[in-house]
Scaffold this motif. Structure first.
Motif, PDB file in Angstrom:
ATOM      1  N   ARG A  31       0.775  -1.146   0.179  1.00  0.00           N
ATOM      2  CA  ARG A  31      -0.158  -0.223  -0.086  1.00  0.00           C
ATOM      3  C   ARG A  31       0.901   1.146  -0.058  1.00  0.00           C
ATOM      4  O   ARG A  31       0.504   2.239  -0.707  1.00  0.00           O
ATOM      5  CB  ARG A  31      -1.123  -0.045   1.056  1.00  0.00           C
ATOM      6  CG  ARG A  31      -1.670  -1.407   1.415  1.00  0.00           C
ATOM      7  CD  ARG A  31      -3.265  -1.119   0.847  1.00  0.00           C
ATOM      8  NE  ARG A  31      -3.774  -2.467   0.735  1.00  0.00           N
ATOM      9  CZ  ARG A  31      -4.965  -2.636   1.565  1.00  0.00           C
ATOM     10  NH1 ARG A  31      -5.382  -1.673   2.316  1.00  0.00           N
ATOM     11  NH2 ARG A  31      -5.412  -3.938   1.853  1.00  0.00           N
ATOM     12  N   LEU A  32       1.992   1.108   0.779  1.00  0.00           N
ATOM     13  CA  LEU A  32       2.997   2.364   0.615  1.00  0.00           C
ATOM     14  C   LEU A  32       4.122   2.369  -0.221  1.00  0.00           C
ATOM     15  O   LEU A  32       5.003   3.318  -0.176  1.00  0.00           O
ATOM     16  CB  LEU A  32       3.160   2.772   2.114  1.00  0.00           C
ATOM     17  CG  LEU A  32       2.184   2.847   3.286  1.00  0.00           C
ATOM     18  CD1 LEU A  32       2.797   3.071   4.518  1.00  0.00           C
ATOM     19  CD2 LEU A  32       1.287   4.023   2.686  1.00  0.00           C
ATOM     20  N   ALA A  33       4.470   1.272  -0.919  1.00  0.00           N
ATOM     21  CA  ALA A  33       5.525   1.058  -1.853  1.00  0.00           C
ATOM     22  C   ALA A  33       6.860   1.112  -0.867  1.00  0.00           C
ATOM     23  O   ALA A  33       7.821   1.619  -1.708  1.00  0.00           O
ATOM     24  CB  ALA A  33       5.446   1.992  -3.125  1.00  0.00           C
ATOM     25  N   LEU A  34       6.955   0.818   0.054  1.00  0.00           N
ATOM     26  CA  LEU A  34       8.296   0.746   1.213  1.00  0.00           C
ATOM     27  C   LEU A  34       8.623  -0.540   0.684  1.00  0.00           C
ATOM     28  O   LEU A  34       8.412  -1.513   1.786  1.00  0.00           O
ATOM     29  CB  LEU A  34       7.919   1.390   2.354  1.00  0.00           C
ATOM     30  CG  LEU A  34       7.488   2.705   2.672  1.00  0.00           C
ATOM     31  CD1 LEU A  34       7.124   3.192   4.032  1.00  0.00           C
ATOM     32  CD2 LEU A  34       8.658   3.560   2.308  1.00  0.00           C
ATOM     33  N   THR A  35       9.156  -0.934  -0.223  1.00  0.00           N
ATOM     34  CA  THR A  35       9.540  -2.215  -0.281  1.00  0.00           C
ATOM     35  C   THR A  35      11.239  -2.470   0.263  1.00  0.00           C
ATOM     36  O   THR A  35      11.467  -3.592   0.177  1.00  0.00           O
ATOM     37  CB  THR A  35       9.785  -2.617  -1.887  1.00  0.00           C
ATOM     38  OG1 THR A  35      10.581  -1.625  -2.550  1.00  0.00           O
ATOM     39  CG2 THR A  35       8.649  -2.297  -2.456  1.00  0.00           C
ATOM     40  N   GLY A  36      11.683  -1.799   1.234  1.00  0.00           N
ATOM     41  CA  GLY A  36      12.934  -2.233   1.599  1.00  0.00           C
ATOM     42  C   GLY A  36      12.485  -3.228   2.807  1.00  0.00           C
ATOM     43  O   GLY A  36      13.546  -4.226   3.065  1.00  0.00           O
TER      44      GLY A  36
END
Length: 172
Positions: A31-36
């Motif tokens: 949902r937030l595209a924080l793929t780390g």
């Protein structure tokens, strides 16, 4: 559709998903595209999904996003200060603390949370004086406290060296 409740992710408020069944990990990544933050085992056994909730390390695959209403979440993307890497991120580079890098975000967040635990005097299985207010981060102490974060590539020694150089007894 986002709900009225919110969580602060890396200093930015975000509305939580209306579905209370969404994991914090899926919320961050999808949902937030924080793929780390990585999805490893998705069962809480590998530590790849470790993030900080109000400074405490948690496994985001086992946490529901709805549980963190009003809380502060820090992911690996939130560790650097603008273009300046966090000291532990620099140490991982200097000590070759990663190979494929898949576990690195969880290792970094876990190590920062681990240091906060030690600063609060929380003992581990190998802490010599469990009643002592100060926990000295020896290599053995670091290994024990980081045992929930797996590295499948073999960079474990570099990870321990990086943490020890930044926070260990020699760094003091």
């Amino acid at each position: 559709m986002e709900s009225a409740v919110s969580v602060t992710i890396n200093g930015v408020a975000a509305g939580l998903p209306p579905d209370p069944r969404v994991s914090l990990l899926d919320f961050l990544r999808e949902r937030l595209a924080l793929t780390g933050t990585k999805k490893g085992c998705n069962q809480g056994g590998c530590g790849a999904c470790t993030v900080l909730a109000d400074g405490v390390r948690i496994l985001s695959c086992l946490a529901l996003a709805a549980q963190y209403d009003g809380r502060r979440i820090t992911t690996v993307e939130g560790l650097a200060d603008g273009g300046t890497l966090h000291p532990l991120q620099r140490a991982f580079i200097e000590h070759d603390g990663f190979q494929c890098g898949y576990c690195t975000p969880g290792q970094l967040c876990s190590a920062i949370g681990m240091v906060a635990e030690a600063e609060r005097g929380v003992p581990s299985h190998v802490t010599a004086g469990v009643a002592d207010e100060e926990v000295v981060l020896t290599a053995d102490e670091i290994r024990e406290r980081m045992s929930g974060n797996l590295c499948r590539c073999g960079a474990h020694n570099g990870i321990i060296d990086a943490i020890a150089a930044t926070y260990g007894e020699e760094a003091s």
